[in-house]
Design an enzyme around this catalytic site. Structure first.
Site, PDB file in Angstrom:
ATOM      1  CE  LYS A  53      -3.196   2.351  10.331  1.00  0.00           C
ATOM      2  NZ  LYS A  53      -4.105   3.096  11.181  1.00  0.00           N
ATOM      3  CD  GLN A  97      -6.989   4.613   9.315  1.00  0.00           C
ATOM      4  OE1 GLN A  97      -6.494   3.659   9.922  1.00  0.00           O
ATOM      5  NE2 GLN A  97      -6.304   5.710   9.063  1.00  0.00           N
ATOM      6  CG  ASP A 120      -5.231   4.023  16.804  1.00  0.00           C
ATOM      7  OD1 ASP A 120      -4.155   4.062  16.183  1.00  0.00           O
ATOM      8  OD2 ASP A 120      -6.350   4.012  16.253  1.00  0.00           O
TER       9      ASP A 120
END
Ligand SMILES: Nc1nc2c(c(=O)[nH]1)N[C@@H](CN(C=O)c1ccc(C(=O)N[C@@H](CCC(=O)O)C(=O)O)cc1)CN2
Ligand SMILES: [Mg+2]
Length: 284
Positions: A53, A97, A120
């Site tokens: 990322k 995460q 997300d």
């Protein structure tokens, strides 16, 4: 005719080049898109995804920051950190995460992120907006799958799409997004009786079952677009999908490899969401 292999890696690269231009435009307007990732604990796979990322952000010009926290962090402390980031105008995207240690509720964490910063696309408000078809931050893997299919040039409208798997992260959202593109969608799962009877009717087959080598030649209609979302580490240490690649490539029209198919699209769609979030939060 052997299938055309859909290298997500290459398509992701094209999208990243487009995003780099978008970021340059935003910077000219005085906006530097910013993503903050929170990584709890020391799971090696999570660390590797987060490095991916960071690399992606660097590539397109997004400012990124990773906040590392020990696995012993309390839920209250983590929620407090998220609340602070919600208030920070330089942070346009927040991502925690997953997975989290068992003492922390994923639900509480996802719901604590301001929906406009939820890159997300996991917050219930964004999920609801997606279901209704409103413009919203879409979940990255399902969005990446639809983008992959579109870039084959195959029209989705009117096609029969069969999705295997009903997870909140892949199966459910991808079925909504394909429906939004006017596909006729059938959802199958672990309790479906006679799976092959459904999959053989699929023009587009999305396999997100998490079962290594579940899908073979006998499941696939000749010429179908087959998207393999499975990422399974087998005993040999090798990474394999849910599809028997060598067999299915002989019948499918298009087929994604594992690795290098859907995976690289996930991070690219996260970058796309971060740019979209920055644009929206700074629009005058
Ligand atoms: N907050 C989130 N947590 C997790 C997500 C997510 O989207 N948001 N998804 C996964 C992990 N993940 C990204 O975070 C992710 C998984 C896999 C890949 C990928 O590129 N896979 C490669 C293979 C990589 C390998 O060799 O292991 C591929 O399929 O080609 C990218 C991102 C769980 N957590
Ligand atoms: Mg893949």
């Amino acid at each position: 005719m052997a299938a055309t292999i859909l290298y997500g890696k290459d398509i992701a690269q094209d999208i990243r080049a487009e995003l780099a231009n978008d970021v340059e435009e935003l910077k000219k307007q005085g906006v530097e898109p910013g993503l903050t990732v929170i990584l709890v604990g020391d799971d090696p796979a999570s660390h590797s995804y987060v490095r991916g990322k960071e690399r992606g952000c660097q590539e397109v010009g997004i400012r990124s920051e990773v906040i590392y926290k020990d696995a012993s962090i309390s839920e209250a402390e983590l929620l407090d950190l998220i609340h602070q980031l919600n208030e920070n105008p330089n942070v346009h995207g927040i991502l925690v995460q997953l997975p989290l240690p068992p003492h922390i509720s994923e639900k509480a964490v996802i719901e604590a992120i301001a929906p406009k910063k939820d890159v997300d696309g996991f917050h219930p408000l964004n999920v609801g907006n997606m279901m209704i078809g409103y413009d919203t931050l879409l979940p990255c893997t399902p969005h990446g799958i639809v983008e992959l299919i579109k870039r084959t040039g195959t029209p989705i409208a009117g096609k029969h799409a069969v999705v295997i798997g009903r997870s909140n992260i892949v199966g459910k959202p991808v079925s909504f997004l394909l429906q939004q593109e006017n596909a006729t969608v059938t959802m199958c799962h672990s309790r479906t009786v006679d799976l092959a009877a459904y999959t053989r009717q699929a023009d587009i087959l999305v396999v997100a079952a998490g079962k290594p080598h579940l899908i073979g030649r006998e499941h696939v209609k000749p010429g179908a677009v087959v998207i393999d979302v499975g990422v399974n580490r087998i005993e040999t240490g090798k990474l394999v999908g849910d599809v028997k690649f060598e067999e299915v490539r002989e019948v499918a029209g298009y087929l994604t490899p594992v690795p290098g198919g859907v995976g690289p699209m996930t991070i690219t769609m996260l970058l796309k969401n971060t740019v979209a979030a920055a644009r929206k939060q700074t629009a005058r």
